[in-house]
Design a protein around this motif. Sequence first.
Motif, PDB file in Angstrom:
ATOM      1  N   LYS A 120      25.037 -17.145 107.697  1.00 26.90           N
ATOM      2  CA  LYS A 120      24.265 -18.342 107.248  1.00 26.90           C
ATOM      3  C   LYS A 120      24.920 -19.428 106.604  1.00 26.90           C
ATOM      4  O   LYS A 120      25.522 -19.106 105.534  1.00 26.90           O
ATOM      5  N   LEU A 121      25.049 -20.514 107.169  1.00 25.96           N
ATOM      6  CA  LEU A 121      25.918 -21.676 106.436  1.00 25.96           C
ATOM      7  C   LEU A 121      24.879 -22.749 106.040  1.00 25.96           C
ATOM      8  O   LEU A 121      23.893 -22.954 107.200  1.00 25.96           O
ATOM      9  N   THR A 122      25.136 -23.570 105.161  1.00 29.94           N
ATOM     10  CA  THR A 122      24.268 -24.701 104.889  1.00 29.94           C
ATOM     11  C   THR A 122      24.732 -25.880 105.871  1.00 29.94           C
ATOM     12  O   THR A 122      25.856 -25.642 106.245  1.00 29.94           O
ATOM     13  N   PRO A 123      24.067 -26.863 106.037  1.00 29.79           N
ATOM     14  CA  PRO A 123      24.338 -27.682 106.904  1.00 29.79           C
ATOM     15  C   PRO A 123      25.717 -28.456 106.498  1.00 29.79           C
ATOM     16  O   PRO A 123      26.577 -28.672 107.291  1.00 29.79           O
ATOM     17  N   TRP A 124      26.025 -28.952 105.159  1.00 32.03           N
ATOM     18  CA  TRP A 124      27.099 -29.328 104.630  1.00 32.03           C
ATOM     19  C   TRP A 124      28.272 -28.278 104.835  1.00 32.03           C
ATOM     20  O   TRP A 124      29.204 -28.694 105.045  1.00 32.03           O
ATOM     21  N   GLU A 125      27.930 -27.091 104.433  1.00 29.40           N
ATOM     22  CA  GLU A 125      29.082 -26.124 104.822  1.00 29.40           C
ATOM     23  C   GLU A 125      29.648 -26.083 106.173  1.00 29.40           C
ATOM     24  O   GLU A 125      30.804 -25.844 106.239  1.00 29.40           O
ATOM     25  N   SER A 126      28.673 -26.020 107.097  1.00 30.60           N
ATOM     26  CA  SER A 126      28.974 -26.026 108.750  1.00 30.60           C
ATOM     27  C   SER A 126      29.749 -27.327 108.864  1.00 30.60           C
ATOM     28  O   SER A 126      30.741 -27.308 109.658  1.00 30.60           O
ATOM     29  N   PHE A 127      29.228 -28.461 108.264  1.00 25.37           N
ATOM     30  CA  PHE A 127      30.030 -29.740 108.579  1.00 25.37           C
ATOM     31  C   PHE A 127      31.702 -29.675 108.171  1.00 25.37           C
ATOM     32  O   PHE A 127      32.294 -30.017 108.692  1.00 25.37           O
ATOM     33  N   TYR A 128      31.653 -29.228 106.961  1.00 29.76           N
ATOM     34  CA  TYR A 128      33.126 -29.035 106.448  1.00 29.76           C
ATOM     35  C   TYR A 128      33.950 -28.035 107.200  1.00 29.76           C
ATOM     36  O   TYR A 128      35.131 -28.173 107.293  1.00 29.76           O
ATOM     37  N   LYS A 129      33.215 -26.989 107.489  1.00 28.13           N
ATOM     38  CA  LYS A 129      33.821 -25.920 108.418  1.00 28.13           C
ATOM     39  C   LYS A 129      34.692 -26.771 109.545  1.00 28.13           C
ATOM     40  O   LYS A 129      35.414 -26.501 110.032  1.00 28.13           O
ATOM     41  N   ASP A 130      33.558 -27.403 110.306  1.00 26.92           N
ATOM     42  CA  ASP A 130      34.065 -28.009 111.694  1.00 26.92           C
ATOM     43  C   ASP A 130      35.289 -29.224 111.049  1.00 26.92           C
ATOM     44  O   ASP A 130      35.867 -29.630 112.235  1.00 26.92           O
ATOM     45  N   ILE A 131      35.052 -29.835 110.247  1.00 30.93           N
ATOM     46  CA  ILE A 131      36.070 -31.008 109.760  1.00 30.93           C
ATOM     47  C   ILE A 131      37.583 -30.223 109.666  1.00 30.93           C
ATOM     48  O   ILE A 131      38.494 -30.821 109.961  1.00 30.93           O
ATOM     49  N   ILE A 132      37.607 -29.014 109.104  1.00 29.10           N
ATOM     50  CA  ILE A 132      38.807 -28.200 108.822  1.00 29.10           C
ATOM     51  C   ILE A 132      39.360 -27.948 110.230  1.00 29.10           C
ATOM     52  O   ILE A 132      40.559 -28.068 110.600  1.00 29.10           O
ATOM     53  N   LEU A 133      38.393 -27.511 111.133  1.00 27.45           N
ATOM     54  CA  LEU A 133      38.668 -27.191 112.559  1.00 27.45           C
ATOM     55  C   LEU A 133      39.311 -28.458 113.437  1.00 27.45           C
ATOM     56  O   LEU A 133      40.108 -28.362 113.887  1.00 27.45           O
ATOM     57  N   LEU A 134      38.653 -29.402 112.927  1.00 27.51           N
ATOM     58  CA  LEU A 134      39.063 -30.643 113.609  1.00 27.51           C
ATOM     59  C   LEU A 134      40.482 -31.401 113.396  1.00 27.51           C
ATOM     60  O   LEU A 134      40.991 -31.750 113.787  1.00 27.51           O
ATOM     61  N   VAL A 135      40.642 -31.034 111.973  1.00 27.69           N
ATOM     62  CA  VAL A 135      42.034 -31.379 111.516  1.00 27.69           C
ATOM     63  C   VAL A 135      43.085 -30.407 112.135  1.00 27.69           C
ATOM     64  O   VAL A 135      44.072 -30.695 112.749  1.00 27.69           O
ATOM     65  N   MET A 136      42.786 -29.115 112.079  1.00 26.51           N
ATOM     66  CA  MET A 136      43.880 -28.239 112.711  1.00 26.51           C
ATOM     67  C   MET A 136      44.025 -28.626 114.095  1.00 26.51           C
ATOM     68  O   MET A 136      45.143 -28.746 114.865  1.00 26.51           O
ATOM     69  N   ILE A 137      42.864 -28.898 114.994  1.00 25.77           N
ATOM     70  CA  ILE A 137      43.113 -29.129 116.471  1.00 25.77           C
ATOM     71  C   ILE A 137      43.609 -30.360 116.626  1.00 25.77           C
ATOM     72  O   ILE A 137      44.544 -30.456 117.597  1.00 25.77           O
ATOM     73  N   SER A 138      43.458 -31.280 115.782  1.00 29.18           N
ATOM     74  CA  SER A 138      44.034 -32.649 115.943  1.00 29.18           C
ATOM     75  C   SER A 138      45.739 -32.409 115.595  1.00 29.18           C
ATOM     76  O   SER A 138      46.534 -33.015 116.512  1.00 29.18           O
TER      77      SER A 138
END
Length: 365
Positions: A120-138
Amino acid sequence: MNKQAILWVLRLLVGGLFIFSGLIKVNDPVGTAIKLEEYFDVFSNDIAGFFYAFKPFALYIATALVVAEVVLGLMLILGVKLKQTIWALGLMILFFTFLTFYSAYFNKVTDCGCFGDAIKLTPWESFYKDIILLVMISFLFIFRKDLPEETPKWASVSAVVSLILSLGLAVWAIQNLPFIDFRAYKNGVSIPTNMQPSAPLQYTYVMKKGGETFKFDQYPTDESYEFVEMVLKNPEALPKISDFAAWNAESDQTEFLFAGNKVVILSSNMSKMSDANLDALTELVKSLEGAPVDVVFMAAATQEEIDAFLSKNNWSVIGLQADATVVKTIMRANPGIMILKDGVVMEKFHHNNTPEATDVLDFFL
């Protein structure tokens, strides 16, 4: 560390996370579909009404998404059509980042279901996780020309095999029940116990006095302090179940469900309830007449709808109402069967696997 090594590490990290996330959700595509339906409801009210049209296809979309996570993650690691794979992963993470940002910023869907019910992740934790993934994929996208262009044949075959296996597992989980149950109602769990704190709840009392803020472990007796807020110190001790309830026209029947032997037939939506195995359910109900067990039909519906269903099918059982979200959390089938003994979940069955009465009674020996 040179560029190629960095790119390889990024491929492992991004691909591994997508595979991990996808496998957890391949285990329970119905849960992902339920989460998508929540998003479609929110978007249809807040953005555009056409999102509501996607709701009937939520399970198909969910299945495609979770299978794609597994397959694309594996393709990235194995080096299968890397440029196209990175494009696909980039579009997918942009979609997920939008969902998690919307959840966090507008506080609309408080659990994105990124890792199903396992983590279980909070909404902000989920968002930060996706931002990190977005940076790596970028980073992978920017340096995609430095990635291998040829795809080994064995890697392509592995990707096809992963597609077949993950799709097969997803379909099996839909037609039966999740392989692994991560929810608070899994087999062996005492529902009444899970409705209680696991330890005494402890609070910090934040008070103000003379423009200064003070914190106390106990509420101060000095009335000159002004109360600001009460902060829970041990949130991990909160009840795992906070919304379970069952009732009928007479009164709350929750405690009744927790007493003795119960066979609970559940429906989260009677208008969408499958009748494919209704004959098997009826046979089970009839076979348990006179047995030392209470058979209950619990549905997210009005009492009139429940009583009409019981009368139509000639089921001499107890009809109870429940919240749709609670029923969906308990049971990933509509209808499904839950065996309770003194409030403990003994077993759960998809309607495709409706048990014989003798098998049910074995749980109460």
